[in-house]
Design an enzyme around this catalytic site. Structure first.
Site, short mmCIF file in Angstrom:
data_model
loop_
_atom_site.label_atom_id
_atom_site.label_comp_id
_atom_site.label_asym_id
_atom_site.label_seq_id
_atom_site.Cartn_x
_atom_site.Cartn_y
_atom_site.Cartn_z
N THR A 7 0.84 -1.20 0.00
CA THR A 7 0.00 0.00 0.00
C THR A 7 0.87 1.24 0.00
OG1 THR A 7 -1.75 1.20 1.15
CG2 THR A 7 -0.21 0.01 2.54
N GLY A 11 -1.79 5.89 6.33
CA GLY A 11 -2.69 5.52 7.44
C GLY A 11 -2.82 4.02 7.55
N ASP A 69 -7.82 -4.63 0.73
CA ASP A 69 -8.74 -3.78 -0.01
C ASP A 69 -9.98 -3.60 0.85
OD1 ASP A 69 -8.88 -2.24 -2.42
OD2 ASP A 69 -10.60 -3.45 -3.00
N HIS A 179 -12.59 -3.19 10.99
CA HIS A 179 -12.56 -4.13 9.89
C HIS A 179 -11.13 -4.61 9.60
CE1 HIS A 179 -12.06 0.04 9.01
NE2 HIS A 179 -11.58 -0.17 7.81
P1 IMP Z 1 -8.65 0.97 -0.56
O1 IMP Z 1 -8.66 -0.30 0.19
O2 IMP Z 1 -7.35 1.71 -0.35
O3 IMP Z 1 -9.02 0.82 -2.01
O4 IMP Z 1 -9.70 1.90 0.16
C1 IMP Z 1 -10.94 2.25 -0.40
C2 IMP Z 1 -11.43 3.55 0.19
O5 IMP Z 1 -11.85 3.33 1.53
C3 IMP Z 1 -10.41 4.68 0.23
O6 IMP Z 1 -11.08 5.89 -0.05
C4 IMP Z 1 -9.92 4.66 1.63
O7 IMP Z 1 -9.54 5.93 2.07
C5 IMP Z 1 -11.15 4.19 2.39
N1 IMP Z 1 -10.72 3.44 3.57
C6 IMP Z 1 -9.97 2.31 3.59
N2 IMP Z 1 -9.76 1.92 4.86
C7 IMP Z 1 -10.39 2.84 5.63
C8 IMP Z 1 -10.51 3.00 7.04
O8 IMP Z 1 -9.99 2.23 7.85
N3 IMP Z 1 -11.23 4.05 7.46
C9 IMP Z 1 -11.83 4.94 6.61
N4 IMP Z 1 -11.73 4.85 5.29
C10 IMP Z 1 -11.01 3.80 4.81
#
Ligand code: IMP
Length: 202
Positions: A7, A11, A69, A179
């Site tokens: 990643t 965060g 993801d 999660h």
């Molecule tokens: P991805 O897994 O990086 O594709 O995340 C998908 C979307 O969900 C992105 O806009 C991330 O910022 C948001 N996201 C992923 N994990 C979290 C979390 O723990 N808290 C809030 N938003 C999240």
């Protein structure tokens, strides 16, 4: 053993490192491999995208790779944005753009109609193993942002048992109920068994 966290999101990196920190492994991140840019996420499911990211990083580094993801599933939006959460308000959307679009889509709905969940799939790829785990947390989308911590949708995701948004939780608190925390702790169980088996064979 070394594992690359697949990643670029700081965060996420921090949360993953905090949760996996007790294991006898060296964690690398994509900051250790600056030649690896953004990895496309064309899949239709969280699981597909998590495996695309982990397999890409394994192929490019030759090291075991761990990817997550995550999607935010909002019941009033029939489970959307789900797998499309990162580009909810368009390509190159910021966290703030996405939160603002969500608040506007749910405008006027009462709290009881704003139920939602975060779902994370974690995928792990090595030369001889492909495995995945999942974690889910239920909550409610507030009608305004609250809190300065976390990232992404955290300021609008309210977690009823602690009566706070995820952006108001301490890092340790978020990891203990989130999660990602659940998915990674399930993964830790698998990895610990693997480490024990390998050490008992040597
Ligand atoms: P991805 O897994 O990086 O594709 O995340 C998908 C979307 O969900 C992105 O806009 C991330 O910022 C948001 N996201 C992923 N994990 C979290 C979390 O723990 N808290 C809030 N938003 C999240």
């Amino acid at each position: 053993m070394q594992i690359v966290l697949a990643t670029h999101n700081r965060g996420k990196m921090q949360e993953m490192a905090d949760i996996l920190g007790h294991l006898p492994i060296k964690l690398l991140t994509l900051e250790d491999f600056p030649e690896i840019g953004d990895i496309p996420e064309p899949g239709d499911t969280l699981k597909e995208n998590a495996f695309i990211k982990a397999e890409t990083v394994y192929r490019l580094t030759g090291l075991p790779a761990l990817a997550d993801d995550t999607g935010l599933e909002v019941d009033a939006l029939n489970g959307e944005p789900g797998v499309h959460s990162s580009r909810y308000s368009g390509e190159n959307a910021t966290f703030d753009d996405n939160c603002r679009k969500m608040l506007s889509e749910l405008d006027g709905l009462s709290l009881t109609d704003r139920t939602a969940r975060f779902r994370t799939v974690v995928a792990f790829v090595t030369a001889d193993e492909k495995t995945w785990t999942e974690g889910v947390v239920e909550g409610t989308i507030l009608d305004h942002k609250k809190g300065d911590g976390g990232f992404g949708y955290d300021p609008i995701f309210y977690y009823p048992p602690l009566q706070k948004t995820f952006a108001e939780l301490e890092k340790v608190e978020k990891n203990s109920v989130s999660h990602r925390g659940k998915a990674l702790r399930n993964f830790c169980g698998i990895l610990e068994k693997r480490i024990n088996i390998n050490s008992s064979q040597t």
